[in-house]
Design a protein around this motif. Sequence first.
Motif, PDB file in Angstrom:
ATOM      1  N   ALA A 168       0.807  -1.250  -0.116  1.00  0.00           N
ATOM      2  CA  ALA A 168      -0.101  -0.043   0.090  1.00  0.00           C
ATOM      3  C   ALA A 168       0.859   1.358  -0.088  1.00  0.00           C
ATOM      4  O   ALA A 168       0.621   2.148  -0.710  1.00  0.00           O
ATOM      5  CB  ALA A 168      -0.997   0.067   1.359  1.00  0.00           C
ATOM      6  N   MET A 169       2.073   1.328   0.484  1.00  0.00           N
ATOM      7  CA  MET A 169       2.708   2.398   0.804  1.00  0.00           C
ATOM      8  C   MET A 169       3.373   2.923  -0.601  1.00  0.00           C
ATOM      9  O   MET A 169       3.421   3.775  -0.851  1.00  0.00           O
ATOM     10  CB  MET A 169       4.012   2.339   1.773  1.00  0.00           C
ATOM     11  N   GLU A 170       3.868   1.618  -1.510  1.00  0.00           N
ATOM     12  CA  GLU A 170       4.371   1.957  -2.730  1.00  0.00           C
ATOM     13  C   GLU A 170       3.419   2.404  -3.648  1.00  0.00           C
ATOM     14  O   GLU A 170       3.563   3.477  -4.216  1.00  0.00           O
ATOM     15  CB  GLU A 170       4.745   0.716  -3.185  1.00  0.00           C
ATOM     16  N   MET A 171       1.860   1.811  -3.383  1.00  0.00           N
ATOM     17  CA  MET A 171       0.973   2.438  -4.196  1.00  0.00           C
ATOM     18  C   MET A 171       0.602   3.878  -3.861  1.00  0.00           C
ATOM     19  O   MET A 171       0.421   4.858  -4.706  1.00  0.00           O
ATOM     20  CB  MET A 171      -0.348   1.503  -4.303  1.00  0.00           C
ATOM     21  N   PHE A 172       0.720   4.358  -2.545  1.00  0.00           N
ATOM     22  CA  PHE A 172       0.385   5.484  -2.139  1.00  0.00           C
ATOM     23  C   PHE A 172       1.333   6.723  -2.912  1.00  0.00           C
ATOM     24  O   PHE A 172       1.050   7.604  -3.384  1.00  0.00           O
ATOM     25  CB  PHE A 172       0.444   5.876  -0.569  1.00  0.00           C
ATOM     26  N   PHE A 173       2.708   6.314  -2.755  1.00  0.00           N
ATOM     27  CA  PHE A 173       3.904   7.227  -3.392  1.00  0.00           C
ATOM     28  C   PHE A 173       3.731   7.199  -4.881  1.00  0.00           C
ATOM     29  O   PHE A 173       3.764   8.394  -5.541  1.00  0.00           O
ATOM     30  CB  PHE A 173       4.972   6.970  -3.115  1.00  0.00           C
ATOM     31  N   GLU A 174       3.288   6.154  -5.601  1.00  0.00           N
ATOM     32  CA  GLU A 174       2.912   6.320  -6.979  1.00  0.00           C
ATOM     33  C   GLU A 174       1.741   7.145  -7.289  1.00  0.00           C
ATOM     34  O   GLU A 174       1.729   8.053  -8.163  1.00  0.00           O
ATOM     35  CB  GLU A 174       2.695   4.830  -7.496  1.00  0.00           C
ATOM     36  N   LEU A 175       0.758   6.986  -6.503  1.00  0.00           N
ATOM     37  CA  LEU A 175      -0.536   7.780  -6.814  1.00  0.00           C
ATOM     38  C   LEU A 175      -0.183   9.290  -6.207  1.00  0.00           C
ATOM     39  O   LEU A 175      -0.755  10.432  -7.044  1.00  0.00           O
ATOM     40  CB  LEU A 175      -1.715   7.165  -5.888  1.00  0.00           C
ATOM     41  N   LEU A 176       0.967   9.314  -5.281  1.00  0.00           N
ATOM     42  CA  LEU A 176       0.924  10.916  -5.062  1.00  0.00           C
ATOM     43  C   LEU A 176       1.799  11.422  -6.196  1.00  0.00           C
ATOM     44  O   LEU A 176       1.753  12.544  -6.193  1.00  0.00           O
ATOM     45  CB  LEU A 176       1.994  10.826  -3.456  1.00  0.00           C
ATOM     46  N   ASP A 177       2.570  10.681  -6.665  1.00  0.00           N
ATOM     47  CA  ASP A 177       3.246  11.493  -7.923  1.00  0.00           C
ATOM     48  C   ASP A 177       2.522  11.609  -8.889  1.00  0.00           C
ATOM     49  O   ASP A 177       2.765  12.855  -9.582  1.00  0.00           O
ATOM     50  CB  ASP A 177       4.556  10.326  -8.252  1.00  0.00           C
ATOM     51  N   GLU A 178       1.584  11.067  -9.087  1.00  0.00           N
ATOM     52  CA  GLU A 178       0.652  11.104 -10.340  1.00  0.00           C
ATOM     53  C   GLU A 178      -0.187  12.446  -9.810  1.00  0.00           C
ATOM     54  O   GLU A 178      -0.494  13.184 -10.666  1.00  0.00           O
ATOM     55  CB  GLU A 178      -0.356   9.993 -10.409  1.00  0.00           C
ATOM     56  N   PHE A 179      -0.730  12.644  -8.726  1.00  0.00           N
ATOM     57  CA  PHE A 179      -1.571  13.626  -8.334  1.00  0.00           C
ATOM     58  C   PHE A 179      -0.873  14.977  -8.374  1.00  0.00           C
ATOM     59  O   PHE A 179      -1.197  15.945  -8.941  1.00  0.00           O
ATOM     60  CB  PHE A 179      -1.933  13.416  -6.979  1.00  0.00           C
TER      61      PHE A 179
END
Length: 139
Positions: A107-118
């Motif tokens: 989940a943490m990895e996915m969060f940072f990927e989404l944060l970068d996209e955001f």
Amino acid sequence: MTDSDARGTRRRPRRIEDLTDVYDFLEEVRLRPGVWVRNNSLQHLDSMLTGYRLALGIHDKAEPFDFWTPGSPSRFSEWLCQRQGRPSSLGWATEIEREAERSGRPAMEMFFELLDEFRAGTEPDRQSPLETQQAHDAD
């Protein structure tokens, strides 16, 4: 997730007093999530960010803050719901943890990927909810 710069040099952790905003803090979390977030739980990260936002209000600091806005959805939550194509009242941390579990990813990895996209898709001159509320309070 990477903790290296463009040249491949491993970035070193910074001191807390060297951090300038929530995104600097999140970069430290990205570098060493186990140091900052118990069990790599996005629920715990969400709680930390809520505390960060409360501290901004208590200390009367104006800073764009995209993760929790008292009384209204946060920009990050709104963006995530739009990206997923469905509304949610569960909050960004729960939504990402559920998606990560379904896909078998951390989940943490996915969060940072989404944060970068955001961050790549947000307008730098758009006011945060905190700035909007402060402008409204000043009127």
